[in-house]
Scaffold this motif. Structure first.
Motif, mmCIF file in Angstrom:
data_model
loop_
_atom_site.group_PDB
_atom_site.id
_atom_site.type_symbol
_atom_site.label_atom_id
_atom_site.label_comp_id
_atom_site.label_asym_id
_atom_site.label_seq_id
_atom_site.Cartn_x
_atom_site.Cartn_y
_atom_site.Cartn_z
ATOM 1 N N GLU A 553 -42.223 -1.613 -25.248
ATOM 2 C CA GLU A 553 -41.645 -1.660 -23.914
ATOM 3 C C GLU A 553 -41.713 -0.295 -23.234
ATOM 4 N N MET A 554 -41.532 0.756 -24.004
ATOM 5 C CA MET A 554 -41.618 2.101 -23.433
ATOM 6 C C MET A 554 -42.997 2.361 -22.852
ATOM 7 N N THR A 555 -44.010 1.904 -23.586
ATOM 8 C CA THR A 555 -45.374 2.148 -23.120
ATOM 9 C C THR A 555 -45.603 1.496 -21.768
ATOM 10 N N VAL A 556 -45.063 0.310 -21.619
ATOM 11 C CA VAL A 556 -45.237 -0.391 -20.353
ATOM 12 C C VAL A 556 -44.465 0.324 -19.249
ATOM 13 N N ILE A 557 -43.205 0.626 -19.548
ATOM 14 C CA ILE A 557 -42.354 1.250 -18.528
ATOM 15 C C ILE A 557 -42.932 2.587 -18.075
ATOM 16 N N GLY A 558 -43.436 3.346 -19.035
ATOM 17 C CA GLY A 558 -43.946 4.673 -18.712
ATOM 18 C C GLY A 558 -45.124 4.655 -17.769
ATOM 19 N N ARG A 559 -45.817 3.534 -17.710
ATOM 20 C CA ARG A 559 -46.996 3.468 -16.866
ATOM 21 C C ARG A 559 -46.687 2.978 -15.470
ATOM 22 N N ILE A 560 -45.480 2.506 -15.273
ATOM 23 C CA ILE A 560 -45.171 1.894 -13.989
ATOM 24 C C ILE A 560 -44.829 2.961 -12.962
ATOM 25 N N ASN A 561 -45.517 2.919 -11.856
ATOM 26 C CA ASN A 561 -45.324 3.931 -10.837
ATOM 27 C C ASN A 561 -45.492 3.294 -9.467
ATOM 28 N N HIS A 562 -44.394 3.134 -8.772
ATOM 29 C CA HIS A 562 -44.455 2.537 -7.444
ATOM 30 C C HIS A 562 -43.278 3.073 -6.660
ATOM 31 N N MET A 563 -43.450 3.263 -5.359
ATOM 32 C CA MET A 563 -42.398 3.932 -4.606
ATOM 33 C C MET A 563 -41.111 3.118 -4.539
ATOM 34 N N ASN A 564 -41.183 1.810 -4.783
ATOM 35 C CA ASN A 564 -39.971 0.999 -4.754
ATOM 36 C C ASN A 564 -39.436 0.685 -6.149
ATOM 37 N N LEU A 565 -39.883 1.433 -7.126
ATOM 38 C CA LEU A 565 -39.353 1.260 -8.477
ATOM 39 C C LEU A 565 -38.869 2.623 -8.966
ATOM 40 N N VAL A 566 -37.732 2.625 -9.599
ATOM 41 C CA VAL A 566 -37.221 3.882 -10.128
ATOM 42 C C VAL A 566 -38.173 4.376 -11.209
ATOM 43 N N GLY A 617 -41.611 -3.840 -4.535
ATOM 44 C CA GLY A 617 -41.417 -3.374 -5.899
ATOM 45 C C GLY A 617 -41.574 -4.510 -6.898
ATOM 46 N N LEU A 618 -40.968 -5.651 -6.580
ATOM 47 C CA LEU A 618 -41.073 -6.799 -7.495
ATOM 48 C C LEU A 618 -42.501 -7.335 -7.519
ATOM 49 N N ALA A 619 -43.153 -7.342 -6.347
ATOM 50 C CA ALA A 619 -44.535 -7.826 -6.306
ATOM 51 C C ALA A 619 -45.412 -6.945 -7.189
ATOM 52 N N TYR A 620 -45.139 -5.648 -7.170
ATOM 53 C CA TYR A 620 -45.908 -4.736 -8.011
ATOM 54 C C TYR A 620 -45.676 -5.058 -9.490
ATOM 55 N N LEU A 621 -44.403 -5.283 -9.839
ATOM 56 C CA LEU A 621 -44.101 -5.618 -11.237
ATOM 57 C C LEU A 621 -44.788 -6.908 -11.657
ATOM 58 N N HIS A 622 -44.773 -7.895 -10.778
ATOM 59 C CA HIS A 622 -45.289 -9.215 -11.159
ATOM 60 C C HIS A 622 -46.802 -9.291 -11.095
ATOM 61 N N HIS A 623 -47.377 -8.642 -10.090
ATOM 62 C CA HIS A 623 -48.784 -8.917 -9.844
ATOM 63 C C HIS A 623 -49.688 -7.726 -10.053
ATOM 64 N N GLU A 624 -49.209 -6.550 -9.622
ATOM 65 C CA GLU A 624 -50.166 -5.466 -9.540
ATOM 66 C C GLU A 624 -50.240 -4.654 -10.806
ATOM 67 N N ALA A 650 -34.066 -0.615 -10.157
ATOM 68 C CA ALA A 650 -33.787 0.005 -11.443
ATOM 69 C C ALA A 650 -33.737 -1.058 -12.532
ATOM 70 N N ASP A 651 -33.796 -0.599 -13.776
ATOM 71 C CA ASP A 651 -33.508 -1.470 -14.904
ATOM 72 C C ASP A 651 -34.583 -2.502 -15.194
ATOM 73 N N PHE A 652 -35.806 -2.242 -14.742
ATOM 74 C CA PHE A 652 -36.861 -3.213 -15.032
ATOM 75 C C PHE A 652 -37.478 -2.895 -16.386
ATOM 76 N N GLY A 653 -38.182 -3.872 -16.922
ATOM 77 C CA GLY A 653 -38.911 -3.620 -18.160
ATOM 78 C C GLY A 653 -38.027 -3.714 -19.384
ATOM 79 N N LEU A 654 -36.741 -4.009 -19.171
ATOM 80 C CA LEU A 654 -35.877 -4.098 -20.335
ATOM 81 C C LEU A 654 -35.831 -5.515 -20.893
ATOM 82 N N ALA A 655 -36.246 -6.444 -20.070
ATOM 83 C CA ALA A 655 -36.323 -7.811 -20.579
ATOM 84 C C ALA A 655 -37.546 -7.887 -21.479
ATOM 85 N N LYS A 656 -37.496 -8.777 -22.389
ATOM 86 C CA LYS A 656 -38.671 -8.953 -23.226
ATOM 87 C C LYS A 656 -39.832 -9.341 -22.342
#
Ligand SMILES: *[C@@H]1O[C@H](CO)[C@@H](O)[C@H](O)[C@H]1NC(C)=O
Ligand SMILES: *[C@@H]1O[C@H](CO)[C@@H](O)[C@H](O)[C@H]1NC(C)=O
Ligand SMILES: *[C@@H]1O[C@H](CO)[C@@H](O)[C@H](O)[C@H]1NC(C)=O
Ligand SMILES: *[C@@H]1O[C@H](CO)[C@@H](O)[C@H](O)[C@H]1NC(C)=O
Length: 797
Positions: A553-566, A617-624, A650-656
């Protein structure tokens, strides 16, 4: 002196006020148009003849509408209306319509791009191309006030006097130049697998890079003498410093930022400054397991024994030709195989160091790599006593005679080294595809449009493999209990995402003194790391996960970069101490601004921007980024606001992580989410996918519009029923067209009715049954269309 000033004022006046009746077309009234068949003729030319705009060839039978320097031998776009979406060479047309809208129509009548200025201003609008290269639509009835200008929508280039601001960025493929959250001008590679800043050099501190982070004006301008000045203290000078030369600052498709100067005699562009002396230090050019070289032009090649993943796209890198794993690591723990090393001279791979040892002999370094099962290669440099870097993953490879060292690739003992040599040169021919601007010095400006399309092939299919490779060393080294002092603090992805020790974070937070908030997933503390960067440190509560899962999960979170995501800067994992280190977002969470009675009610514009930002931000998480990141706990408490009221989730990527396949569904080991925002699927034990976030978003949207806790009108077992009742009531109101009665009364009717209507329509769709809910992508697009500050196609949404 006075005469000079008057003269200057007159010139400025000429430039600013459109020129209604001049024979030379540097200004046109409404109703003018140009068809693509006439691409030999400019649509407009500036009054001093420096710039023209019109159709520019962008491939076979493909054109774009652009502004270029008229004196250049070939049209070099300094601005493009439709980057990446060319129009057909037949029957396409640019028109400045009667209603004041500038629109680019494709052959079949589709409007590919428009300035969205119809009906702006009081009178008939005029379009003009200024001597600065700025294409301006202005309103003569208000003294020539600009209602739209190309300078506000830069693509990949700045011309002198055109500012880069906090709202704009230059983009070329996966590369961009922008002002970061800490006010520093940076180059970013934001690829499908990794994202990282590579300029200014991330190995050095701001101070060492001679930049400052405290000037919040975030503005950079190239002046007429060839000096580019940025508010973060950066000053660069073109090598041909002085007035009278035409220049441009461009981010090229190889990720380098360059100033080009135009030769008046030959009409060719020459490079007069470049951000990266070593072009291969732009990341992601050649992908994993590949080597970038620059002599005399950019070329990629695969490592010995590897072949390209996709022969048309170097950014996907290379894979081993033989499927047999080259290391003894992995789930199938085969008996340790014998290994040998193949030397890659003058070659280094940046980042992904498993360790570093500053005084070690070559033989000991080799032994170190042999003993670490996840070591794929080691770099060795004779600097003083010898520096040894065992590598887990081979990214950002480059070969340069200036690199005083070499990398030694770990291969099975049976590996045929003579075959390897031929494979390198054979790959070399495929390296043509990696050659966006063969030789930037000779680049005459024909923007190569293949490059973005090549990049577009990069899919997410390889993500799982990559994840395994990237996380492999982490959990394996965990099992081998590598001393934590060895692992601590290594640069994971070039200064972006790193591991902290428990001691680091204890010190950073003053022994977890200042609590910022607490939620289901843990308590958040304020902290200060790295010379004053303020961060939020979250102590994760009840993480019973094994290390493997946590790393993944850390690997995924660490790569996420978008202005609407913490942004997540790093993490800590030492036994039961599991923590995340986040960007600090100043102005609390949305619920405090939406529901608190002791505050100024949120104005409508902010509400709309927050709704749009959250959707993006959510669209980025889901699609991009990675299609299968589902948030699972979307609620106002998890939407943080910056000082400028930009929403950051905030708090994304913590769900399985859920699987990408819609039908397969996913078994969640534990429930996540908050009652009132949870989709009925949770209660009904149905498969969970990204549509649960869409549901929660729908509730949040209703709350943003009404300023009331809709979610609290629902009870634990009545979620379905109650949300349904709210929806029914809302539906009746919307059907009557009486949205005003639903909008938060505290803002006293100060709202945009079209936007409110659309938000309610979307929120009602979101809380429908799963299949009828739109995707976050569709929602973000729909909201963008009604956004006043409209989006440019070159922007990442
Ligand atoms: C028009 O053509 C473009 C491609 O040139 C295509 O994407 C679009 O869907 C077409 N639109 C219609 C209405 O046919
Ligand atoms: C910040 O940068 C701007 C633009 O470069 C400059 O005008 C201003 O003086 C700077 N402010 C400070 C406090 O340095
Ligand atoms: C470097 O390697 C040597 C020999 O393997 C070892 O004794 C030493 O502890 C290492 N130093 C560090 C800082 O890891
Ligand atoms: C947060 O927002 C409020 C308006 O509600 C504003 O007055 C305040 O200055 C902001 N706080 C910070 C730290 O920017």
């Amino acid at each position: 002196m006075a005469r000079y000033v008057i003269c200057l004022a007159f010139i400025l006046l000429l430039a600013a006020v459109p020129w209604p009746s001049a024979a030379a077309q540097h200004a046109l009234g409404a109703g003018s148009s140009l068809t693509v068949e006439d691409h030999g003729r400019p649509f407009l030319t500036s009054s001093d003849g420096s710039f023209s705009c019109g159709f520019q060839e962008a491939g076979e039978n493909a054109f774009s509408f652009s502004v270029w320097y008229a004196g250049a031998a070939e049209k070099t776009a300094v601005w493009t209306a439709n980057p990446g979406v060319p129009v057909s060479g037949q029957s396409s047309r640019i028109s400045f319509r009667g209603d004041g809208n500038l629109a680019l129509d494709d052959a079949n009548g589709t409007t590919v791009w428009e300035s969205k200025t119809s009906g702006s201003g009081g009178g008939a609008l005029t379009i003009s191309l200024l001597d600065t290269g700025n294409l301006v639509i202005s309103d003569p009835s208000t003294g020539g006030r600009a209602v739209w200008q190309s300078f506000d929508w830069p693509t990949d280039t700045l011309v002198p006097s055109q500012p880069l601001t906090k709202e704009t960025r230059l983009v070329a493929g996966y590369f961009s130049l922008y002002y970061d959250n800490d006010n520093v001008l940076r180059l970013l590679y934001d690829g499908p697998e990794v994202s990282s800043n590579y300029w200014p050099n991330p190995d050095y501190s701001l101070f060492e890079n001679n930049r400052i982070g405290y000037n919040t004006s975030r503005i950079g301008v190239l002046d007429d003498t060839g000096v580019f000045r940025s508010s973060d203290n950066l000053v660069v000078e073109a090598s041909d410093l002085g007035p009278g030369i035409k220049r441009r600052l461009t981010i090229d498709h190889d990720g380098n930022l360059r100033i080009y100067s135009l030769s008046t005699s030959t009409g060719a562009w020459t490079v007069s400054w470049a951000a990266l002396q070593q072009p291969c230090s732009a990341q992601g050019l050649c992908g994993e397991n590949a080597i970038c070289e620059y002599q005399p032009s950019l070329r990629c090649s695969c490592l010995p024994g590897h072949e390209m993943v996709n022969p048309r796209d170097w950014s996907q890198g290379c894979k081993p030709m033989l499927s047999s794993s080259t290391t003894s690591c992995g789930i199938h723990a085969t008996p340790p195989e014998k290994f040998k090393f193949v030397e890659l001279q003058d070659t280094d791979f940046y980042g992904f160091d498993l360790a570093v040892n500053f005084s070690v002999s070559f033989e000991d370094c080799k032994k170190l790599c042999l003993e670490m099962c996840s070591c794929a290669a080691f770099s060795y440099r004779l600097a003083g006593t010898g520096v040894c870097y065992p590598k887990g993953t081979l990214f950002n490879g480059y070969r340069s005679p200036n690199y005083a060292g070499s990398t030694h690739l770990k291969v099975p003992y049976s590996f045929d080294t003579s075959a390897a040599a031929t494979s390198v040169s054979a790959r070399g021919t495929a390296g043509l595809a990696c050659n966006p601007n063969d030789d930037p010095v000779a680049l005459t400006g024909s923007q190569d449009n293949r490059w973005p399309y090549l990049f577009a092939f990069a899919g997410v299919l390889g993500v799982l493999d990559l994840l395994f490779i990237a996380t492999g060393w982490w959990f394996l080294s965990g099992k081998q209990s590598t001393p934590s002092s060895l692992e601590a603090g290594y640069t994971m992805l070039r200064g972006q995402f790193r591991r902290f020790t428990y001691r680091d974070l204890k010190a950073a937070t003053g022994n977890f003194k200042e609590e910022l908030g607490r939620g289901g997933s843990g308590v958040v503390y304020r902290g200060v790391v790295d010379q004053g960067r303020v961060v939020a440190v979250k102590k994760l509560a009840g993480v019973e996960q094994g290390d493997e899962e946590f790393w993944a999960e850390m690997t995924v979170i660490g790569r996420i970069n978008h202005m609407n995501l913490v942004r997540t800067w790093g993490f800590c994992s030492e036994g039961r101490h599991k923590m995340l280190v986040y960007e600090y977002v100043e102005n609390e969470s949305l619920d405090r601004h939406l529901f608190a009675t002791d505050r100024r009610p949120l104005p409508w514009d902010d509400r709309y921007r927050i709704a749009l930002g959250t959707a993006r931000g959510l669209a980025y998480l889901h699609h991009e980024c990675l299609e299968w990141v589902v948030h699972c706990d979307v609620k106002p408490e998890n939407i943080l606001l910056t000082r400028e009221f930009v929403a950051k989730i905030a708090d994304f990527g913590l769900a399985k992580l859920s699987k990408r396949d819609d039908r397969s569904g996913v078994e969640f080991s534990r429930m996540r989410g908050t009652l009132g925002y949870m989709a009925p699927e949770w209660a009904l034990n149905l498969p969970i996918n990204a549509k649960v976030d869409v549901y929660s978003y729908g509730i949040v949207l209703l709350e943003i519009v009404t300023g009331r806790r809709i979610s609290q009108q629902t009870t634990a077992d009545g979620v379905l029923l109650e949300a349904g009742q709210v929806a029914q009531a809302a539906r009746r109101v919307v059907a009557r067209g009486d949205v005003g009665s639903l909008v938060d009364s505290r803002i006293q009717g100060q709202f945009n009715a079209r936007q409110a209507q659309e938000m309610l329509r979307i929120s009602l769709l979101c809380i429908e049954e799963k299949k009828k809910r739109p995707t976050m992508d569709e929602i973000a697009k729909a909201l963008t269309e009604l956004d006043d500050e409209d989006e440019h196609p070159a922007y990442r949404s």
